[in-house]
Design a protein around this motif. Structure first.
Motif, PDB file in Angstrom:
ATOM      1  N   LEU A  33       3.968  12.595   3.127  1.00 50.91           N
ATOM      2  CA  LEU A  33       2.985  11.610   4.533  1.00 50.91           C
ATOM      3  C   LEU A  33       3.726  11.468   5.790  1.00 50.91           C
ATOM      4  O   LEU A  33       3.073  11.833   6.641  1.00 50.91           O
ATOM      5  CB  LEU A  33       1.935  10.814   4.009  1.00 50.91           C
ATOM      6  N   GLY A  34       4.867  10.852   4.882  1.00 51.90           N
ATOM      7  CA  GLY A  34       6.230  11.279   5.887  1.00 51.90           C
ATOM      8  C   GLY A  34       6.026  12.405   6.872  1.00 51.90           C
ATOM      9  O   GLY A  34       6.762  12.608   8.118  1.00 51.90           O
ATOM     10  N   LEU A  35       6.782  13.536   6.382  1.00 51.91           N
ATOM     11  CA  LEU A  35       6.640  14.644   6.913  1.00 51.91           C
ATOM     12  C   LEU A  35       5.843  15.282   8.051  1.00 51.91           C
ATOM     13  O   LEU A  35       5.844  15.943   8.271  1.00 51.91           O
ATOM     14  CB  LEU A  35       7.496  15.359   5.501  1.00 51.91           C
ATOM     15  N   GLY A  36       4.720  14.754   7.363  1.00 52.93           N
ATOM     16  CA  GLY A  36       3.455  15.404   8.391  1.00 52.93           C
ATOM     17  C   GLY A  36       3.546  14.549   9.358  1.00 52.93           C
ATOM     18  O   GLY A  36       3.204  15.079  10.565  1.00 52.93           O
ATOM     19  N   ILE A  37       3.964  13.503   9.681  1.00 51.45           N
ATOM     20  CA  ILE A  37       4.396  12.388  10.607  1.00 51.45           C
ATOM     21  C   ILE A  37       4.785  13.245  11.779  1.00 51.45           C
ATOM     22  O   ILE A  37       5.124  13.058  12.582  1.00 51.45           O
ATOM     23  CB  ILE A  37       3.784  10.873  10.702  1.00 51.45           C
ATOM     24  N   LEU A  38       5.937  13.085  11.054  1.00 54.59           N
ATOM     25  CA  LEU A  38       7.129  13.930  12.105  1.00 54.59           C
ATOM     26  C   LEU A  38       6.655  15.449  12.417  1.00 54.59           C
ATOM     27  O   LEU A  38       7.092  15.321  13.538  1.00 54.59           O
ATOM     28  CB  LEU A  38       8.468  14.214  10.954  1.00 54.59           C
ATOM     29  N   VAL A  39       6.312  16.094  11.892  1.00 52.20           N
ATOM     30  CA  VAL A  39       6.057  17.538  12.229  1.00 52.20           C
ATOM     31  C   VAL A  39       5.021  17.113  13.209  1.00 52.20           C
ATOM     32  O   VAL A  39       4.741  17.881  14.220  1.00 52.20           O
ATOM     33  CB  VAL A  39       5.174  18.362  11.151  1.00 52.20           C
ATOM     34  N   GLY A  40       4.217  16.277  13.356  1.00 47.86           N
ATOM     35  CA  GLY A  40       2.798  16.010  14.356  1.00 47.86           C
ATOM     36  C   GLY A  40       3.188  15.629  15.287  1.00 47.86           C
ATOM     37  O   GLY A  40       2.640  16.703  16.709  1.00 47.86           O
ATOM     38  N   THR A  87       1.267  -0.556  -0.141  1.00 47.91           N
ATOM     39  CA  THR A  87      -0.171   0.057  -0.577  1.00 47.91           C
ATOM     40  C   THR A  87       0.418   0.993   0.208  1.00 47.91           C
ATOM     41  O   THR A  87       0.606   2.277  -0.750  1.00 47.91           O
ATOM     42  CB  THR A  87      -1.185  -0.200   0.951  1.00 47.91           C
ATOM     43  N   THR A  88       2.096   1.251   0.901  1.00 47.76           N
ATOM     44  CA  THR A  88       2.783   2.871   1.186  1.00 47.76           C
ATOM     45  C   THR A  88       3.632   2.291  -0.437  1.00 47.76           C
ATOM     46  O   THR A  88       3.902   3.324  -0.957  1.00 47.76           O
ATOM     47  CB  THR A  88       3.670   2.047   2.172  1.00 47.76           C
ATOM     48  N   ALA A  89       4.083   1.701  -1.418  1.00 47.68           N
ATOM     49  CA  ALA A  89       5.165   1.404  -2.126  1.00 47.68           C
ATOM     50  C   ALA A  89       3.845   1.908  -3.212  1.00 47.68           C
ATOM     51  O   ALA A  89       4.678   2.476  -4.227  1.00 47.68           O
ATOM     52  CB  ALA A  89       5.623  -0.066  -2.733  1.00 47.68           C
ATOM     53  N   ARG A  90       2.694   1.671  -3.779  1.00 51.95           N
ATOM     54  CA  ARG A  90       2.294   1.912  -4.527  1.00 51.95           C
ATOM     55  C   ARG A  90       1.359   3.494  -4.537  1.00 51.95           C
ATOM     56  O   ARG A  90       1.224   4.428  -5.699  1.00 51.95           O
ATOM     57  CB  ARG A  90       0.725   1.022  -3.972  1.00 51.95           C
ATOM     58  N   LEU A  91       1.987   4.196  -3.612  1.00 52.92           N
ATOM     59  CA  LEU A  91       1.422   5.696  -3.237  1.00 52.92           C
ATOM     60  C   LEU A  91       3.298   6.381  -3.879  1.00 52.92           C
ATOM     61  O   LEU A  91       3.761   6.182  -4.031  1.00 52.92           O
ATOM     62  CB  LEU A  91       1.572   6.288  -2.248  1.00 52.92           C
ATOM     63  N   ALA A  92       2.157   7.753  -5.059  1.00 51.50           N
ATOM     64  CA  ALA A  92       3.824   8.724  -5.086  1.00 51.50           C
ATOM     65  C   ALA A  92       4.606   8.905  -4.036  1.00 51.50           C
ATOM     66  O   ALA A  92       4.693   9.076  -3.581  1.00 51.50           O
ATOM     67  CB  ALA A  92       3.108   9.883  -5.964  1.00 51.50           C
TER      68      ALA A  92
END
Length: 135
Positions: free
Chosen positions: A20-27, A8-13
């Motif tokens: 999304l990863g940056l959002g998690i880190l900033v969160g 699922t993750t690999a299918r994302l651009a």
């Protein structure tokens, strides 16, 4: 990590995975800052956020592949992130003439303390040599 999660993750651009990863880190950084503000902890909020992220990774609440692209991207420009701090430090170099003695004392203390710690650590890490009388 299950195969389904990775697929699922690999299918994302790539840009989507990065954002999304940056959002998690900033969160997590924001959560750490909020926790410090609410509790009055004498720690930087980003450090508390990092500890929260570490705990979330350890408990499998957050998967490493969710933040890997953003973390790799940030590590790639890590040197650039130190430019503002370096520019701020250079502004204080002229004060070094006034603080020369203090800087010398602090540097000597740092080197002496580091040297003593290194010698102690090497002696403590070395196995004791037995004398012939003990053998």
């Amino acid at each position: 990590m299950t195969a389904h999660d990775a697929l699922t993750t690999a299918r994302l651009a790539a840009p989507v995975r990065f954002v999304l990863g940056l959002g998690i880190l900033v969160g997590f950084s924001a959560a750490g800052q909020a926790l410090v503000t609410v509790t009055g902890l004498p720690l930087p909020g980003s450090v508390v956020g990092l500890a929260l992220l570490w705990a979330a990774l350890g408990l499998n609440i957050v998967r490493l592949h969710w933040i890997a692209d953003a973390a790799d991207g940030l590590l790639g420009i890590l040197g650039l992130l130190f430019v503002p701090a370096t520019v701020g430090f250079i502004g204080y170099l002229s004060a070094g003439a006034d603080w020369g003695l203090w800087l010398l004392v602090m540097t000597a203390g740092l080197l002496l303390g580091g040297g003593v710690a290194g010698v102690l650590a090497s002696r403590l890490a070395r196995p004791e040599l037995k004398t012939e009388a003990e053998v």
